[in-house]
Design a protein around this motif. Structure first.
Motif, PDB file in Angstrom:
ATOM      1  N   MET A   1       0.859  -1.175   0.000  1.00  0.00           N
ATOM      2  CA  MET A   1       0.000   0.000   0.000  1.00  0.00           C
ATOM      3  C   MET A   1       0.903   1.235   0.000  1.00  0.00           C
ATOM      4  O   MET A   1       1.818   1.333   0.803  1.00  0.00           O
ATOM      5  CB  MET A   1      -0.900  -0.030   1.236  1.00  0.00           C
ATOM      6  N   LEU A   2       0.615   2.157  -0.869  1.00  0.00           N
ATOM      7  CA  LEU A   2       1.379   3.395  -0.957  1.00  0.00           C
ATOM      8  C   LEU A   2       0.728   4.430  -0.037  1.00  0.00           C
ATOM      9  O   LEU A   2      -0.471   4.681  -0.140  1.00  0.00           O
ATOM     10  CB  LEU A   2       1.390   3.897  -2.404  1.00  0.00           C
ATOM     11  N   ILE A   3       1.504   4.993   0.890  1.00  0.00           N
ATOM     12  CA  ILE A   3       0.972   5.999   1.804  1.00  0.00           C
ATOM     13  C   ILE A   3       1.779   7.288   1.691  1.00  0.00           C
ATOM     14  O   ILE A   3       2.938   7.267   1.290  1.00  0.00           O
ATOM     15  CB  ILE A   3       0.947   5.511   3.275  1.00  0.00           C
ATOM     16  N   GLU A   4       1.136   8.388   2.049  1.00  0.00           N
ATOM     17  CA  GLU A   4       1.783   9.705   2.050  1.00  0.00           C
ATOM     18  C   GLU A   4       2.148  10.077   3.477  1.00  0.00           C
ATOM     19  O   GLU A   4       1.338   9.944   4.389  1.00  0.00           O
ATOM     20  CB  GLU A   4       0.817  10.768   1.514  1.00  0.00           C
ATOM     21  N   THR A   5       3.382  10.535   3.667  1.00  0.00           N
ATOM     22  CA  THR A   5       3.813  11.003   4.983  1.00  0.00           C
ATOM     23  C   THR A   5       4.451  12.372   4.819  1.00  0.00           C
ATOM     24  O   THR A   5       5.012  12.677   3.765  1.00  0.00           O
ATOM     25  CB  THR A   5       4.828  10.042   5.627  1.00  0.00           C
ATOM     26  N   LEU A   6       4.374  13.162   5.853  1.00  0.00           N
ATOM     27  CA  LEU A   6       5.003  14.477   5.813  1.00  0.00           C
ATOM     28  C   LEU A   6       6.519  14.339   5.926  1.00  0.00           C
ATOM     29  O   LEU A   6       7.260  14.992   5.213  1.00  0.00           O
ATOM     30  CB  LEU A   6       4.463  15.341   6.962  1.00  0.00           C
ATOM     31  N   ALA A   7       6.974  13.453   6.808  1.00  0.00           N
ATOM     32  CA  ALA A   7       8.411  13.324   7.074  1.00  0.00           C
ATOM     33  C   ALA A   7       9.179  12.547   6.014  1.00  0.00           C
ATOM     34  O   ALA A   7      10.329  12.857   5.736  1.00  0.00           O
ATOM     35  CB  ALA A   7       8.624  12.666   8.440  1.00  0.00           C
ATOM     36  N   TRP A   8       8.547  11.522   5.402  1.00  0.00           N
ATOM     37  CA  TRP A   8       9.287  10.634   4.503  1.00  0.00           C
ATOM     38  C   TRP A   8       8.739  10.596   3.094  1.00  0.00           C
ATOM     39  O   TRP A   8       9.195   9.810   2.274  1.00  0.00           O
ATOM     40  CB  TRP A   8       9.299   9.208   5.062  1.00  0.00           C
ATOM     41  N   GLY A   9       7.756  11.425   2.795  1.00  0.00           N
ATOM     42  CA  GLY A   9       7.154  11.408   1.459  1.00  0.00           C
ATOM     43  C   GLY A   9       6.310  10.164   1.259  1.00  0.00           C
ATOM     44  O   GLY A   9       5.659   9.693   2.179  1.00  0.00           O
ATOM     45  N   LYS A  10       6.335   9.602   0.051  1.00  0.00           N
ATOM     46  CA  LYS A  10       5.561   8.393  -0.243  1.00  0.00           C
ATOM     47  C   LYS A  10       6.333   7.164   0.218  1.00  0.00           C
ATOM     48  O   LYS A  10       7.528   7.045  -0.027  1.00  0.00           O
ATOM     49  CB  LYS A  10       5.278   8.289  -1.735  1.00  0.00           C
ATOM     50  N   LEU A  11       5.609   6.258   0.887  1.00  0.00           N
ATOM     51  CA  LEU A  11       6.197   5.000   1.334  1.00  0.00           C
ATOM     52  C   LEU A  11       5.315   3.844   0.893  1.00  0.00           C
ATOM     53  O   LEU A  11       4.088   3.943   0.934  1.00  0.00           O
ATOM     54  CB  LEU A  11       6.308   4.959   2.866  1.00  0.00           C
ATOM     55  N   ASP A  12       5.949   2.761   0.507  1.00  0.00           N
ATOM     56  CA  ASP A  12       5.220   1.544   0.172  1.00  0.00           C
ATOM     57  C   ASP A  12       5.248   0.647   1.405  1.00  0.00           C
ATOM     58  O   ASP A  12       6.306   0.177   1.815  1.00  0.00           O
ATOM     59  CB  ASP A  12       5.866   0.850  -1.026  1.00  0.00           C
ATOM     60  N   ILE A  13       4.085   0.454   2.027  1.00  0.00           N
ATOM     61  CA  ILE A  13       3.983  -0.292   3.276  1.00  0.00           C
ATOM     62  C   ILE A  13       3.205  -1.580   3.028  1.00  0.00           C
ATOM     63  O   ILE A  13       2.119  -1.562   2.450  1.00  0.00           O
ATOM     64  CB  ILE A  13       3.248   0.544   4.358  1.00  0.00           C
ATOM     65  N   SER A  14       3.755  -2.683   3.499  1.00  0.00           N
ATOM     66  CA  SER A  14       3.077  -3.973   3.399  1.00  0.00           C
ATOM     67  C   SER A  14       1.823  -3.964   4.271  1.00  0.00           C
ATOM     68  O   SER A  14       1.809  -3.377   5.352  1.00  0.00           O
ATOM     69  CB  SER A  14       4.042  -5.075   3.864  1.00  0.00           C
ATOM     70  N   GLU A  15       0.778  -4.632   3.810  1.00  0.00           N
ATOM     71  CA  GLU A  15      -0.500  -4.688   4.540  1.00  0.00           C
ATOM     72  C   GLU A  15      -0.325  -5.204   5.966  1.00  0.00           C
ATOM     73  O   GLU A  15      -1.087  -4.837   6.856  1.00  0.00           O
ATOM     74  CB  GLU A  15      -1.498  -5.577   3.788  1.00  0.00           C
ATOM     75  N   GLU A  16       0.669  -6.056   6.199  1.00  0.00           N
ATOM     76  CA  GLU A  16       0.859  -6.615   7.542  1.00  0.00           C
ATOM     77  C   GLU A  16       1.264  -5.555   8.573  1.00  0.00           C
ATOM     78  O   GLU A  16       1.175  -5.792   9.773  1.00  0.00           O
ATOM     79  CB  GLU A  16       1.895  -7.748   7.523  1.00  0.00           C
ATOM     80  N   PHE A  17       1.661  -4.376   8.113  1.00  0.00           N
ATOM     81  CA  PHE A  17       2.050  -3.296   9.018  1.00  0.00           C
ATOM     82  C   PHE A  17       0.996  -2.193   9.106  1.00  0.00           C
ATOM     83  O   PHE A  17       1.261  -1.123   9.647  1.00  0.00           O
ATOM     84  CB  PHE A  17       3.405  -2.712   8.600  1.00  0.00           C
ATOM     85  N   ILE A  18      -0.199  -2.466   8.592  1.00  0.00           N
ATOM     86  CA  ILE A  18      -1.323  -1.532   8.693  1.00  0.00           C
ATOM     87  C   ILE A  18      -2.215  -2.015   9.837  1.00  0.00           C
ATOM     88  O   ILE A  18      -2.665  -3.163   9.842  1.00  0.00           O
ATOM     89  CB  ILE A  18      -2.131  -1.468   7.382  1.00  0.00           C
ATOM     90  N   PHE A  19      -2.462  -1.142  10.795  1.00  0.00           N
ATOM     91  CA  PHE A  19      -3.270  -1.486  11.964  1.00  0.00           C
ATOM     92  C   PHE A  19      -4.496  -0.589  12.044  1.00  0.00           C
ATOM     93  O   PHE A  19      -4.426   0.605  11.753  1.00  0.00           O
ATOM     94  CB  PHE A  19      -2.452  -1.326  13.250  1.00  0.00           C
ATOM     95  N   THR A  20      -5.603  -1.193  12.466  1.00  0.00           N
ATOM     96  CA  THR A  20      -6.843  -0.448  12.692  1.00  0.00           C
ATOM     97  C   THR A  20      -6.998  -0.222  14.187  1.00  0.00           C
ATOM     98  O   THR A  20      -6.872  -1.163  14.983  1.00  0.00           O
ATOM     99  CB  THR A  20      -8.053  -1.234  12.161  1.00  0.00           C
ATOM    100  N   PHE A  21      -7.230   1.023  14.550  1.00  0.00           N
ATOM    101  CA  PHE A  21      -7.534   1.412  15.921  1.00  0.00           C
ATOM    102  C   PHE A  21      -9.015   1.789  15.913  1.00  0.00           C
ATOM    103  O   PHE A  21      -9.361   2.936  15.590  1.00  0.00           O
ATOM    104  CB  PHE A  21      -6.673   2.604  16.357  1.00  0.00           C
ATOM    105  N   PRO A  22      -9.927   0.836  16.207  1.00  0.00           N
ATOM    106  CA  PRO A  22     -11.365   1.093  16.053  1.00  0.00           C
ATOM    107  C   PRO A  22     -11.868   2.349  16.761  1.00  0.00           C
ATOM    108  O   PRO A  22     -12.778   3.007  16.255  1.00  0.00           O
ATOM    109  CB  PRO A  22     -12.011  -0.164  16.631  1.00  0.00           C
ATOM    110  N   LYS A  23     -11.277   2.693  17.902  1.00  0.00           N
ATOM    111  CA  LYS A  23     -11.712   3.881  18.639  1.00  0.00           C
ATOM    112  C   LYS A  23     -10.709   5.026  18.511  1.00  0.00           C
ATOM    113  O   LYS A  23     -10.769   5.992  19.252  1.00  0.00           O
ATOM    114  CB  LYS A  23     -11.921   3.537  20.109  1.00  0.00           C
ATOM    115  N   GLY A  24      -9.781   4.907  17.575  1.00  0.00           N
ATOM    116  CA  GLY A  24      -8.752   5.924  17.421  1.00  0.00           C
ATOM    117  C   GLY A  24      -7.761   5.874  18.572  1.00  0.00           C
ATOM    118  O   GLY A  24      -7.646   4.880  19.272  1.00  0.00           O
ATOM    119  N   ILE A  25      -7.062   6.964  18.760  1.00  0.00           N
ATOM    120  CA  ILE A  25      -6.112   7.135  19.860  1.00  0.00           C
ATOM    121  C   ILE A  25      -6.621   8.332  20.651  1.00  0.00           C
ATOM    122  O   ILE A  25      -7.063   9.312  20.044  1.00  0.00           O
ATOM    123  CB  ILE A  25      -4.685   7.377  19.310  1.00  0.00           C
ATOM    124  N   PRO A  26      -6.602   8.265  21.994  1.00  0.00           N
ATOM    125  CA  PRO A  26      -7.112   9.404  22.769  1.00  0.00           C
ATOM    126  C   PRO A  26      -6.558  10.736  22.255  1.00  0.00           C
ATOM    127  O   PRO A  26      -5.357  10.896  22.071  1.00  0.00           O
ATOM    128  CB  PRO A  26      -6.640   9.101  24.191  1.00  0.00           C
TER     129      PRO A  26
END
Length: 146
Positions: A1-26
């Motif tokens: 999955m290609l993601i956009e970041t402010l610090a590193w630009g575009k990164l290709d991240i494997s799906e195994e490193f994508i996490f869902t936080f159902p309630k977000g982060i406080p």
């Protein structure tokens, strides 16, 4: 999955490193999808929002800095994350300009289920840990940390 970041630009991240936080982060309840980006050669990683490219958290393995760190994950939290065996714990780092003043949040660890790719920041109840625990061992004795 290609993601956009402010610090590193575009990164290709494997799906195994994508996490869902159902309630977000406080404080960031609308942010529910994050990529876990490892930093080569150390205990640090980044939790990068997939929705907001300027939102990322510096994380560390708390056991590297506090080998005696322990807590009991409440059953309700373990059930919510679907944790049966595999679990990963990280803590948010507040990095200061004066590096020796950097802190680690041991009171509210990030708990990850790598099998279901679910995550949650868990606030520990009745804990001696702090949100701004000194990161470096020299501070732990000088400033009364753990």
């Amino acid at each position: 999955m290609l993601i956009e970041t402010l610090a590193w630009g575009k990164l290709d991240i494997s799906e195994e490193f994508i996490f869902t936080f159902p309630k977000g982060i406080p404080g960031f309840e609308d942010e529910s999808e994050f990529a876990l980006i490892a930093v080569e050669g150390g205990p640090f990683s980044y939790l990068q929002s997939l929705r907001t490219e300027s939102l990322s958290f510096l994380l560390a393995d708390p056991f590297v800095f506090y080998p005696g760190y322990e807590f009991e994950l409440p059953d309700a939290e373990a059930e919510e994350l679907g944790i049966q065996e595999a679990v990963s714990v990280r803590s948010i780092i507040t990095f200061k300009e004066q590096v020796e003043l950097s802190t680690i949040n041991l009171l509210a660890p990030i708990v990850l289920n790598p099998e279901k790719r679910l995550g949650k920041q868990v606030v520990l109840i009745k804990s001696q840990y702090q949100t701004k625990q000194p990161l470096w061992s020299g501070q732990q004795t000088q400033e009364g940390g753990e």
